[in-house]
Design an enzyme around this catalytic site. Structure first.
Site, PDB file in Angstrom:
ATOM      1  N   HIS A 239       6.059  67.698  21.510  1.00 52.29           N
ATOM      2  CA  HIS A 239       6.598  66.625  21.008  1.00 52.29           C
ATOM      3  C   HIS A 239       6.942  65.466  21.050  1.00 52.29           C
ATOM      4  CE1 HIS A 239       8.586  69.936  18.622  1.00 52.29           C
ATOM      5  NE2 HIS A 239       8.922  70.342  19.758  1.00 52.29           N
TER       6      HIS A 239
HETATM    7  O1  RIB Z   1      12.950  68.716  18.916  1.00 50.27           O
HETATM    8  C1  RIB Z   1      12.156  68.454  19.889  1.00 50.27           C
HETATM    9  C2  RIB Z   1      12.745  67.161  20.732  1.00 50.27           C
HETATM   10  O2  RIB Z   1      13.896  67.760  21.031  1.00 50.27           O
HETATM   11  C3  RIB Z   1      11.758  66.749  21.759  1.00 50.27           C
HETATM   12  O3  RIB Z   1      12.407  65.452  22.053  1.00 50.27           O
HETATM   13  C4  RIB Z   1      12.249  67.959  22.904  1.00 50.27           C
HETATM   14  O4  RIB Z   1      12.106  67.084  24.171  1.00 50.27           O
HETATM   15  C5  RIB Z   1      14.124  67.637  22.498  1.00 50.27           C
HETATM   16  O5  RIB Z   1      14.527  66.880  23.318  1.00 50.27           O
END
Ligand code: RIB
Ligand code: CA
Length: 312
Positions: A239
């Protein structure tokens, strides 16, 4: 040159994101600020120091931020393991650097004030620090080029069926930043990050290229198992690296201007991100956010892979 501040809760995918920026020739990484999210603030801060050390960047200042949401008790999950780095955090070495003496908000104000050009802030954790910054120092907004935020999920969630984790941890902070404030925002939601999942071949290429890639890949098994159990996906979803890729190469993501709303209730939709997709003639009630919903996914995967395999 892209002047960046990364606000982060490392975090396995945060580690890939920080490594992507740390040695990129087009990036001037002004600092890293930490926030509680994937794990508590002590762990996220220690992880940030050690990830930068692993990347040979102990010179990058790390400033400690919020240890919980604006007005909610801490809530998290186990996606990133008991150390925040998939149980591998104890194996990547220990930084000899200390945290910056300033708190995260003071640090960001000082960096923004001193900057000769506007700075891009890349929040890849809960938005608590960013909401505090904008609320306490509205005059600093002119020194922010834009916020490139990993967060939200227009078509659904990951931590719940409706909410994405970063927004879910601190919905009030997310609403302040995404709805109430007017600082330009590029939002990188699950809708695009889930499309950029990578598998064994990609991870093997990163792992076999250099020591940094090997340690990053070694962080991923626990995180992948979480996604297998919760989301039914068997690959690695990076992500935060997708948000940093957009910050480094603006336009690598294709965005749509949307009016957003955040569910700040405690009901089943708590932390959900809503986008008004209607196409009426009425002017929006709130500001518009550039939401990344599409990209050349193969180009994105190759960009992150090639940067991680060539810079270390
Ligand atoms: O939903 C994904 C996010 O939540 C990313 O930033 C992961 O590191 C968690 O923090
Ligand atoms: Ca994160």
């Amino acid at each position: 040159m892209r002047r960046l501040i990364i606000d982060t809760d490392p975090g396995v995918d945060d580690a890939f994101a920080i490594a992507l920026a740390a040695r990129h020739p087009d990036v001037d990484l002004l600092g890293v600020t930490t926030v509680a999210g994937n794990i508590g603030i002590e762990h996220t801060t220690r992880n940030a120091l050690n990830i930068l050390s692993l990347c040979g960047r102990e010179d990058v200042p790390v400033a400690v931020g919020a240890d919980k949401a604006l007005c909610r008790p801490p809530r998290t999950d186990d996606a990133h393991g008991n150390d925040g780095l998939g149980g591998h955090g104890y194996n990547i070495g220990t930084s000899s650097a200390s945290v910056d003496p300033r708190d995260a908000v003071t640090f960001m104000v000082d960096q923004l004030s001193a900057a000769t050009e506007p700075v891009t802030i890349v929040p890849i954790g809960p938005l608590t620090n960013i909401a505090l910054l904008l609320a306490a120092h509205p005059g600093i907004k002119s020194k922010i080029d834009r916020l490139v935020i990993m967060g939200g999920g227009i078509s659904g969630g990951n931590i719940t069926s409706t909410a994405e984790f970063n927004v879910w941890v601190d919905p009030e902070a997310a609403r302040r930043v995404l709805v109430v404030e007017d600082v330009p925002v590029t939002l990188v939601p699950l809708d695009i990050t889930m499309k950029c999942a990578v598998g064994d071949e990609w991870l093997s290429a990163v792992s076999s290229a250099n020591a940094v890639g090997r340690e990053l890949a070694a962080m991923t098994p626990h995180y992948r198992e979480f996604y297998r159990q919760e989301v039914g996906r068997d690959d690695f979803i990076m992500h935060d690296a997708i948000a940093v890729a957009e910050a480094i190469r603006p336009g690598i993501l294709k965005t749509t201007p949307l009016e957003l709303e955040i569910d700040c209730t405690d009901g089943p939709g708590s932390g959900a991100t809503f986008a008004d997709l209607r196409n009426g003639l009425k002017p929006p009630a709130h500001r518009l956010v550039d939401v990344a919903l599409d990209a050349d996914v193969d180009e994105l995967r190759a960009f992150v892979r090639d940067e991680l395999t060539s810079r270390y």
